[in-house]
Structure formats: structure tokens, C-alpha cells
Design a protein around this motif. Structure first.
Motif, PDB file in Angstrom:
ATOM      1  N   VAL A 279      47.682  47.844  23.234  1.00  0.00           N
ATOM      2  CA  VAL A 279      47.364  48.881  24.076  1.00  0.00           C
ATOM      3  C   VAL A 279      48.645  49.291  24.844  1.00  0.00           C
ATOM      4  O   VAL A 279      49.006  50.554  24.819  1.00  0.00           O
ATOM      5  CB  VAL A 279      46.229  48.503  25.267  1.00  0.00           C
ATOM      6  CG1 VAL A 279      46.385  49.639  26.007  1.00  0.00           C
ATOM      7  CG2 VAL A 279      44.793  48.286  24.445  1.00  0.00           C
ATOM      8  N   ASP A 280      49.587  48.186  25.162  1.00  0.00           N
ATOM      9  CA  ASP A 280      50.816  48.717  25.888  1.00  0.00           C
ATOM     10  C   ASP A 280      51.729  49.353  25.013  1.00  0.00           C
ATOM     11  O   ASP A 280      52.424  50.343  25.351  1.00  0.00           O
ATOM     12  CB  ASP A 280      51.518  47.363  26.546  1.00  0.00           C
ATOM     13  CG  ASP A 280      50.793  46.696  27.533  1.00  0.00           C
ATOM     14  OD1 ASP A 280      49.820  47.342  28.064  1.00  0.00           O
ATOM     15  OD2 ASP A 280      51.089  45.252  27.864  1.00  0.00           O
ATOM     16  N   VAL A 281      51.551  49.167  23.890  1.00  0.00           N
ATOM     17  CA  VAL A 281      52.463  49.651  22.798  1.00  0.00           C
ATOM     18  C   VAL A 281      51.940  51.271  22.708  1.00  0.00           C
ATOM     19  O   VAL A 281      52.830  51.894  22.511  1.00  0.00           O
ATOM     20  CB  VAL A 281      52.360  49.158  21.317  1.00  0.00           C
ATOM     21  CG1 VAL A 281      52.821  49.802  20.276  1.00  0.00           C
ATOM     22  CG2 VAL A 281      53.122  47.623  21.492  1.00  0.00           C
ATOM     23  N   LEU A 282      50.736  51.232  22.423  1.00  0.00           N
ATOM     24  CA  LEU A 282      50.045  52.687  22.384  1.00  0.00           C
ATOM     25  C   LEU A 282      50.410  53.567  23.573  1.00  0.00           C
ATOM     26  O   LEU A 282      50.932  54.815  23.240  1.00  0.00           O
ATOM     27  CB  LEU A 282      48.538  52.427  22.062  1.00  0.00           C
ATOM     28  CG  LEU A 282      47.850  52.103  20.964  1.00  0.00           C
ATOM     29  CD1 LEU A 282      46.709  51.967  21.041  1.00  0.00           C
ATOM     30  CD2 LEU A 282      48.337  53.024  19.742  1.00  0.00           C
ATOM     31  N   GLN A 283      50.186  53.080  24.714  1.00  0.00           N
ATOM     32  CA  GLN A 283      50.477  53.821  25.806  1.00  0.00           C
ATOM     33  C   GLN A 283      51.870  54.105  25.890  1.00  0.00           C
ATOM     34  O   GLN A 283      52.567  55.233  26.669  1.00  0.00           O
ATOM     35  CB  GLN A 283      50.195  53.155  27.291  1.00  0.00           C
ATOM     36  CG  GLN A 283      48.452  53.173  27.230  1.00  0.00           C
ATOM     37  CD  GLN A 283      47.727  52.745  28.395  1.00  0.00           C
ATOM     38  OE1 GLN A 283      48.491  51.533  28.976  1.00  0.00           O
ATOM     39  NE2 GLN A 283      47.164  53.277  29.088  1.00  0.00           N
ATOM     40  N   GLY A 284      52.829  53.397  25.347  1.00  0.00           N
ATOM     41  CA  GLY A 284      54.292  53.682  25.530  1.00  0.00           C
ATOM     42  C   GLY A 284      54.884  54.749  24.477  1.00  0.00           C
ATOM     43  O   GLY A 284      55.851  54.865  24.265  1.00  0.00           O
ATOM     44  N   LEU A 285      53.847  55.187  23.564  1.00  0.00           N
ATOM     45  CA  LEU A 285      54.153  56.249  22.670  1.00  0.00           C
ATOM     46  C   LEU A 285      54.434  57.655  23.166  1.00  0.00           C
ATOM     47  O   LEU A 285      55.174  58.564  22.440  1.00  0.00           O
ATOM     48  CB  LEU A 285      53.111  56.209  21.896  1.00  0.00           C
ATOM     49  CG  LEU A 285      52.796  55.277  20.766  1.00  0.00           C
ATOM     50  CD1 LEU A 285      51.577  55.508  19.823  1.00  0.00           C
ATOM     51  CD2 LEU A 285      54.142  55.059  19.683  1.00  0.00           C
ATOM     52  N   GLY A 286      54.140  57.811  24.398  1.00  0.00           N
ATOM     53  CA  GLY A 286      54.613  59.022  25.207  1.00  0.00           C
ATOM     54  C   GLY A 286      53.365  60.087  25.244  1.00  0.00           C
ATOM     55  O   GLY A 286      52.468  60.168  24.182  1.00  0.00           O
TER      56      GLY A 286
ATOM     57  N   GLU B 198      39.959  46.687  20.442  1.00  0.00           N
ATOM     58  CA  GLU B 198      39.216  45.646  20.097  1.00  0.00           C
ATOM     59  C   GLU B 198      38.433  45.803  19.029  1.00  0.00           C
ATOM     60  O   GLU B 198      38.142  44.739  18.291  1.00  0.00           O
ATOM     61  CB  GLU B 198      38.598  44.937  21.632  1.00  0.00           C
ATOM     62  CG  GLU B 198      39.355  44.270  22.254  1.00  0.00           C
ATOM     63  CD  GLU B 198      39.017  44.089  23.838  1.00  0.00           C
ATOM     64  OE1 GLU B 198      37.697  44.079  24.001  1.00  0.00           O
ATOM     65  OE2 GLU B 198      39.557  43.575  24.475  1.00  0.00           O
ATOM     66  N   LEU B 199      37.657  46.882  19.057  1.00  0.00           N
ATOM     67  CA  LEU B 199      36.510  47.299  17.999  1.00  0.00           C
ATOM     68  C   LEU B 199      37.475  47.241  16.513  1.00  0.00           C
ATOM     69  O   LEU B 199      36.974  46.835  15.519  1.00  0.00           O
ATOM     70  CB  LEU B 199      35.942  48.594  18.120  1.00  0.00           C
ATOM     71  CG  LEU B 199      35.098  49.264  17.374  1.00  0.00           C
ATOM     72  CD1 LEU B 199      33.885  48.024  17.110  1.00  0.00           C
ATOM     73  CD2 LEU B 199      34.514  50.468  17.366  1.00  0.00           C
TER      74      LEU B 199
ATOM     75  N   GLY C  99      40.973  41.340  12.474  1.00  0.00           N
ATOM     76  CA  GLY C  99      42.243  40.803  13.028  1.00  0.00           C
ATOM     77  C   GLY C  99      43.390  41.737  12.941  1.00  0.00           C
ATOM     78  O   GLY C  99      44.536  41.618  13.199  1.00  0.00           O
ATOM     79  N   ARG C 100      43.162  43.048  12.091  1.00  0.00           N
ATOM     80  CA  ARG C 100      44.275  43.796  11.849  1.00  0.00           C
ATOM     81  C   ARG C 100      43.708  45.132  12.127  1.00  0.00           C
ATOM     82  O   ARG C 100      42.607  45.402  12.033  1.00  0.00           O
ATOM     83  CB  ARG C 100      44.477  43.699  10.401  1.00  0.00           C
ATOM     84  CG  ARG C 100      44.839  42.275   9.936  1.00  0.00           C
ATOM     85  CD  ARG C 100      45.740  42.366   8.676  1.00  0.00           C
ATOM     86  NE  ARG C 100      45.240  42.983   7.593  1.00  0.00           N
ATOM     87  CZ  ARG C 100      45.949  43.458   6.406  1.00  0.00           C
ATOM     88  NH1 ARG C 100      47.211  43.115   6.294  1.00  0.00           N
ATOM     89  NH2 ARG C 100      45.439  43.876   5.509  1.00  0.00           N
ATOM     90  N   LEU C 101      44.984  45.894  12.642  1.00  0.00           N
ATOM     91  CA  LEU C 101      44.583  47.440  12.801  1.00  0.00           C
ATOM     92  C   LEU C 101      45.704  48.209  12.657  1.00  0.00           C
ATOM     93  O   LEU C 101      46.973  47.601  12.685  1.00  0.00           O
ATOM     94  CB  LEU C 101      44.480  47.483  14.387  1.00  0.00           C
ATOM     95  CG  LEU C 101      45.245  48.097  15.519  1.00  0.00           C
ATOM     96  CD1 LEU C 101      44.847  49.549  15.446  1.00  0.00           C
ATOM     97  CD2 LEU C 101      45.008  47.412  16.908  1.00  0.00           C
ATOM     98  N   ILE C 102      45.696  49.545  12.294  1.00  0.00           N
ATOM     99  CA  ILE C 102      46.771  50.354  11.873  1.00  0.00           C
ATOM    100  C   ILE C 102      46.836  51.268  12.919  1.00  0.00           C
ATOM    101  O   ILE C 102      45.674  52.057  13.359  1.00  0.00           O
ATOM    102  CB  ILE C 102      46.683  51.154  10.260  1.00  0.00           C
ATOM    103  CG1 ILE C 102      46.376  49.760   9.419  1.00  0.00           C
ATOM    104  CG2 ILE C 102      47.709  52.114  10.166  1.00  0.00           C
ATOM    105  CD1 ILE C 102      46.194  50.417   8.029  1.00  0.00           C
ATOM    106  N   VAL C 103      47.926  51.729  13.415  1.00  0.00           N
ATOM    107  CA  VAL C 103      48.227  52.775  14.277  1.00  0.00           C
ATOM    108  C   VAL C 103      48.722  53.768  13.648  1.00  0.00           C
ATOM    109  O   VAL C 103      50.027  53.682  13.128  1.00  0.00           O
ATOM    110  CB  VAL C 103      48.934  52.347  15.639  1.00  0.00           C
ATOM    111  CG1 VAL C 103      49.291  53.502  16.726  1.00  0.00           C
ATOM    112  CG2 VAL C 103      48.451  51.339  16.493  1.00  0.00           C
ATOM    113  N   SER C 104      48.191  55.086  13.248  1.00  0.00           N
ATOM    114  CA  SER C 104      48.824  56.025  12.886  1.00  0.00           C
ATOM    115  C   SER C 104      49.176  57.111  13.755  1.00  0.00           C
ATOM    116  O   SER C 104      48.392  57.769  14.484  1.00  0.00           O
ATOM    117  CB  SER C 104      47.892  56.721  11.773  1.00  0.00           C
ATOM    118  OG  SER C 104      48.639  57.405  10.718  1.00  0.00           O
ATOM    119  N   CYS C 105      50.555  57.591  13.841  1.00  0.00           N
ATOM    120  CA  CYS C 105      50.909  58.545  14.764  1.00  0.00           C
ATOM    121  C   CYS C 105      51.473  59.649  13.875  1.00  0.00           C
ATOM    122  O   CYS C 105      52.129  59.609  12.982  1.00  0.00           O
ATOM    123  CB  CYS C 105      52.153  57.960  15.469  1.00  0.00           C
ATOM    124  SG  CYS C 105      52.148  56.575  16.355  1.00  0.00           S
TER     125      CYS C 105
END
Ligand SMILES: [Zn+2]
Ligand SMILES: [Zn+2]
Ligand SMILES: [Zn+2]
Length: 655
Positions: free
Chosen positions: A137-144, A223-224, A231-237
Motif C-alpha cells: 500500500v505504501d508503494v502504491l501511495q508513493g506512485l503520485g 489483501e483481496l 500471495g502474489r499481486l500485480i500493480v499495473s500503472c
């Protein structure tokens, strides 16, 4: 001395109704000349009776399969502790057994590495870290601000088929969209895929534009996604050019670069005795090929383990690195780890401080029995009988069991006096832990240190099998009938020396011998005399004599080139007029590979005896030739046991 093992009426082999009392919790030596019945008393009466009692503890079902189990020929054995035999039979051990596994050092190492080891990516070698949902979550919020982001859960990765069940399952769980092979699609109706191709499916968990105050929603979505994606998740920006860029995150150990996620590391993942850990090519043996033509397995480089095992490190060493060390080196390294470990209250430090002391003490016991030079990955099949026995002794010391009767057959055989003394002090430790130690022993220095001596004799074979004297060493020394006592007390007249003059020029000279631990050795072995090669355990005696001198000399005497017979490189030189024409190695390896081999068959006396029987009138009348009198072939041999004289019962069902 009220706690005694009482043996009454033992009649096994040449024992003649032997009665003897042996004190418990003491260091007891059974001695006597060759063939006097020492080993019979120790192994076939006392140890066999201990085993028989163990088998009686089995369920009736298990016992019924052991109907043939003979009772030893003895009237009574009383006061017997649970017996463990520390023998020298190294040939019977499992193919995967190593010094580390037989002493339980390997199982402790596996626990240590699996619980607190650092896992590296098998692709790029970088250290893998797992991320908590909060960290993601911290990483996501740091995306800007205003960044468009999709959270995806990887469900199928490059798998063939239409994936209909996957789509149905996702729809049932309430998901509306998925990304299939990079394209966003609706789940209802399910997309049609080519059943012959590989496909990847990611469930779309959330689509957001990053802004302040999204924290709780992102936390839920992450978490979902981790739950759906195992245990894995992809963040696509979304990128400035309109394209989308994926980053893989994992709550488990995974490499984002290689998209590789480590399976859970368990102690069995690091075991070559487990299908999960063993190299698939050599099945954990470390070697491939037929017996006699084996070579090191190239997939695991002889480490027996899958690649993953080497990706788990502790203080930058893998379990394979540690097992390549000698006992002495491993002891030093692990002691260092123990000293530098701090109790910082974490579960990791608790494991380290629990497991490392066990390892350090077991390595210490191996050093104490004089095996400091062996490597931990040494196959037990290649250990000498004495090395095998002393490894087991170290294991017994490390087990910390009490109230056990340990039986050892000639533990000092082949040992240098220095090593014998180390061994005796280990046996004393075993006794002081609260165990009974029973040795079959000849060595006078060891006999003098025993608490009690049982001397059998007076001679061997038919002239043996009787108790000469039983008591503390002083009693044995005072006994006039005891040959052992006479030796112990120094009453035996020494044989006059018959030493020959040694001619330094009349010798075989060996130069540049480098086998195993030999270091550019140069040595002259005088001819025509009795010459002894000695040194402490591991000093290179065997490498020099049976490893280098004998194969080299027999190769050269038979006119072959050393290279052709694969003998170790070294230079050999001897005088023309030496008269040398043959080398005969008289070692302790067993005579015949056949279980039916006997002294009579080995020396070929039996062939002559069979001929004599075939010549008798009755044999000729019945048409029996000499094969009728052979237990090696039909029709002579017994059909039931194929000429072995005994039948083996499989014991795999034993606990
Ligand atoms: Zn990687
Ligand atoms: Zn292999
Ligand atoms: Zn038979």
C-alpha cells in the motif's frame, strides 16, 4: 556392584555353558585370544538378547512375521539394558547415507537453513524479500497523484486450455473483469479461448486513480488481491505514453525481475532423501551410471540436491557449502556463527540459538573420536570400518541417551595409540552419561583403562569358550591362568628381536605422491625387510600404501602404463636387481561376494572334498557327481535357502 547383567548357560558357537556377571553402567572389556568366543558373547548372546526383547515389544501381528526369529542359545540373561550395537559394517548402509546424515548433523542443518536461511532468486541470484500488504500500500501511495492504477491477482500463468472453470470461479466470487493474455475482458459471458494454446489470466481486483485518503480502500484491495493471487499481486500503472507497466509484488518470497516465486522452504526441501529435495536426475545419489562405471551427476554437481537448496544461505553459505567442509572446518565456522548470534527476541534468533548448539556439540564429538579430517558429505559407504564405527559412536554421544547398553566390536582396530586414547575418553563419557559400555577388545592400553574385564579362553575354537577370569584389571593381572593377565602385568617374556640389516640402496622409492592429503611426498620403502607405515588417523597411510604404492607398483611390474590403469600419478623407482616381480595386497575386504562363500570354498579345498564324496561307492551308485555336493548350484544346494543356510525376513515394517 549390585547392578549386574547376568548370563547363565550360554552355548552359542563354542561357548560352553558360560555363566558370567557383567556390571552395568561401567566400561567393560571382553577379551581373550582369537576364537575364544569374545564376539560371540558380546554380539550373539548379550546384544542379540537385547534385540529379541525389543522385538517382543512389537504387536502380535508384527511378531508373527518373525516366527523364525531364533532365541539365542542361552538359559538366562538378566538385568539387560536396551542394547545398541555400534558395529563396523559400513557396506550395509543406505546409498544416500553421508557422514552428516548418519550423525543427524544434516537434519539439524536443514532445520536451521529452512527456518532462518536467506532465499535467493534461482534466476538472477538476488536476495528475495517478502512484502507485507501495508508495505505494498505504501508503494502504491508513493506512485503520485492522479496516477491510474490497476490491481490484478495472477490466477493462471501460461497454462494450456480454455480456462472455463477459472472464469466461472472468478464470476462466482463476484469479479466482473479479467485480463486475459494482456487484454481486458468481461467475465460474463466467459471469453472464448483457443484450447490448444497457453493462456495467462489475471483477475481485475480494483481500478483506481491515486489520491489522498485512499489508504483503507487500497489496504482492502491489496489483501483481496493477495488472497486471490495466492500471495502474489500485480500493480499495473498507466505510463505517460498511454501504455501500462506491470510490477509483481508478493507477500511470499518472489523475484519481481524474473517473476519467480520461491516455494515454501521446508527442511525436506533441503533433503536428498526426500523427493522434494533430491536432484531429479540422480534421485539424490549424487552419481549416475551403472555400478563400476559411475560418474558425478552433472545436474547437481554431486551435491544430490535440487538447485533450490543452494539458493538458501545462512551467513552467505548454503547447506551444500557447509557439507563440503571437513568436520574441523565446519566446527570452527558454526562455532563462529554461534558466538556472533544475539538474542534479539525474534523467532529467528530463537531458532538459531536452539539449533546451533546441537550442531556445534555434534561436530565436537566427531572431532573427539578423531574424525576431524572427514568431510560432512562423505558417503558412509566409502568410510573404513573403523571410521564408520567412530561416526556412530559420535552420534551416540550426541544423542544424549541414558540407560543404554552400547556394544562395540574392536573399536580401536587400526587406530594409532594417540587416537585410541581419544576414543577411550569418549567411551568414558558415554559411560558417565549413564550407559553401560561393552567392548570386545585386544588393545592392552585400553584394557588397563576398563572398569572391568571379562577374559575368555583359554585358547581358541574348541579350546576356548570358557570364562578364565572376570573382574577389575588388577584381578585379571593377578590371575595366573589368564594369558591376557600375563600380558597386562608384563609377565610375558618378550620375543627376541630378529631385526634385519636395512640396505638403503635396496628400496622402492616413491616421489611426488599427491593422492588425497599427500603433499609431494617422497619416501623410500626398503625391500627384503618387514616395514611398517604408521601415523595418526587421516595422516595418509592408506593413500600412500593401498592408494598409490600398490596400484603403481603392480601396474609397472605387469608392464602396463600407469595412465592406462588410472593409477594416481607419482614416480616410482627401484634397483634392477631387486628381484621384485609381484605385489600381493592382503587387506581386510571380505573374501567372496557370494553370501555362500566360506573359508573352504575360498581356498578351493571344498572342490577337492566334493570330488572325494563323488568318488564314494554310494555316490556312484546314485549317479551323483561333484555338483551334488555343492551348495552353490542346483541340484546340490538346499532349495529353501538357496544354499545360504538361513532365510532373511524383511524388516521394513519395524518401527
Ligand atoms: Zn530474479
Ligand atoms: Zn544429481
Ligand atoms: Zn536351507
Amino acid at each position: 556392584m549390585d547392578r549386574m547383567i547376568r548370563v547363565r548357560g550360554a552355548r552359542v558357537h563354542n561357548l560352553r555353558g558360560l555363566d558370567v556377571d557383567i556390571p552395568r553402567d561401567q566400561l567393560v572389556a571382553i577379551t581373550g585370544v582369537s576364537g575364544s568366543g569374545k564376539s560371540t558373547l558380546a554380539l550373539e548372546v548379550i546384544f542379540a538378547e537385547g534385540q529379541r526383547r525389543f522385538l517382543q515389544g512389537l504387536t502380535p501381528g508384527q511378531r508373527s512375521r518373525l516366527d523364525r526369529w531364533e532365541r539365542s542359545e542361552v538359559d538366562l540373561v538378566e538385568g539387560l539394558p536396551a542394547a545398541v550395537c555400534i558395529d563396523q559394517r559400513s557396506g550395509s548402509t543406505a546409498a544416500r547415507s553421508t557422514l552428516a546424515t548418519m550423525t543427524e548433523i544434516h537434519s539439524h542443518l536443514r532445520l536451521l537453513f529452512a527456518r532462518v536461511g536467506q532465499v535467493h532468486c534461482t534466476g538472477c541470484g538476488r536476495r528475495l524479500e517478502s512484502r507485507s500488504p501495508q508495505a505494498i500500500v505504501d508503494v502504491l501511495q508513493g506512485l503520485g497523484e492522479k496516477r491510474r492504477v490497476m490491481l490484478l491477482a495472477p490466477v493462471v500463468s501460461r497454462r494450456r486450455g480454455r480456462q472455463l472453470e477459472v472464469f466461472e470461479q472468478l464470476a462466482t466470487e463476484g469479479f466482473v473483469r479479467a485480463r486475459v493474455d494482456g487484454e481486458l475482458v468481461e467475465l460474463s459471458p466467459p471469453p472464448e479461448l483457443d484450447s490448444h494454446l497457453d493462456h495467462s489470466v489475471d483477475a481485475v481486483i480494483d481500478r483506481v486513480v491515486i489520491r489522498d485518503g485512499l489508504g483503507p480502500r487500497l489496504q482492502d484491495s491489496v489483501e483481496l488481491a493477495l488472497r486471490v493471487g495466492s500471495g502474489r499481486l500485480i500493480v499495473s500503472c498507466e505510463m505517460p505514453d498511454g501504455g501500462w507497466d506491470d510490477t509483481l509484488y508478493s507477500s511470499r518470497l518472489a523475484c519481481g525481475e524474473c517473476e519467480w516465486s520461491a516455494p515454501p522452504i521446508e527442511p525436506r526441501t533441503l533433503s536428498f532423501n526426500s523427493p522434494e529435495g533430491a536432484c531429479e536426475t540422480c534421485r539424490g545419489l549424487g552419481r549416475v551410471g551403472e555400478p563400476g562405471e559411475e560418474s558425478e551427476c552433472s545436474d547437481c554437481n554431486g551435491t544430490r540436491l535440487r538447485g533450490l537448496a543452494q539458493q538458501v544461505t545462512f551467513h552467505d553459505d548454503s547447506i551444500v557449502d557447509i557439507c563440503r567442509l571437513s568436520v574441523e572446518e565446519a566446527h570452527t565456522r558454526l562455532s563462529g556463527w554461534l558466538e556472533s548470534s544475539e538474542d534479539d527476541g525474534t523467532p529467528e534468533s530463537a531458532v538459531i540459538r536452539k539449533v546451533l548448539p546441537h550442531l556445534v556439540s555434534r561436530l565436537g564429538f566427531l572431532e573427539r573420536v578423531g574424525l576431524n579430517y572427514l568431510t560432512l558429505d562423505r558417503s558412509t559407504r566409502t568410510l573404513s570400518g573403523g571410521e564408520f564405527q567412530r561416526s556412530r559412536l559420535a552420534g551416540a554421544l550426541g544423542s544424549g541417551l541414558i540407560g543404554v547398553g552400547y556394544v562395540l566390536d574392536e573399536p580401536t582396530i587400526g587406530l594409532h595409540a594417540t587416537d585410541s586414547q581419544k576414543l577411550v575418553s569418549c567411551l568414558e563419557d558415554l559411560r558417565d552419561q549413564g550407559n553401560s559400555v561393552l567392548l570386545v577388545e585386544h588393545d592392552l592400553a585400553v584394557l588397563r583403562q576398563a572398569d572391568w574385564i571379562v577374559d575368555l579362553g583359554p585358547g581358541g575354537g574348541r579350546r576356548g569358550g570358557r570364562l578364565v577370569v572376570s573382574g577389575p584389571p588388577e584381578d585379571v593381572m593377578a590371575c595366573s591362568e589368564s594369558v591376557t593377565g600375563a600380558h597386562l602385568a608384563g609377565r610375558m617374556a618378550e620375543r627376541p628381536r630378529q631385526r634385519r640389516e636395512v640396505d638403503p640402496g635396496h628400496a622402492v622409492t616413491l616421489r611426488r605422491a599427491n593422492l588425497n592429503n599427500l603433499k609431494d611426498l617422497e619416501v623410500a620403502v626398503p625391500l627384503g625387510v618387514l616395514c611398517a607405515v604408521t601415523g595418526v588417523s587421516g595422516s595418509g597411510k592408506t593413500s600412500l600404501v593401498s592408494g598409490t604404492l600398490v596400484p603403481l607398483l603392480s601396474a609397472e611390474l605387469s608392464g602396463r602404463k600407469c595412465e592406462d590403469v588410472g593409477t594416481p600419478a607419482a614416480e616410482l623407482d627401484w634397483p634392477e636387481d631387486s628381484g621384485l616381480d609381484r605385489v600381493v595386497l592382503v587387506d581386510q575386504s571380505s573374501l567372496g561376494r557370494s553370501p555362500r562363500s566360506t573359508p573352504a570354498t575360498y581356498t578351493k579345498i571344498w572342490d577337492e572334498i566334493r570330488k572325494v564324496f563323488a568318488q564314494t561307492r554310494m555316490a556312484r551308485a546314485k549317479g551323483f557327481d561333484s555338483r551334488r555336493f555343492s551348495f552353490n548350484t542346483d541340484p546340490g544346494r538346499c532349495e529353501e535357502c538357496s544354499g545360504r543356510g538361513h532365510v532373511t525376513v524383511e524388516m521394513q515394517f519395524l518401527p
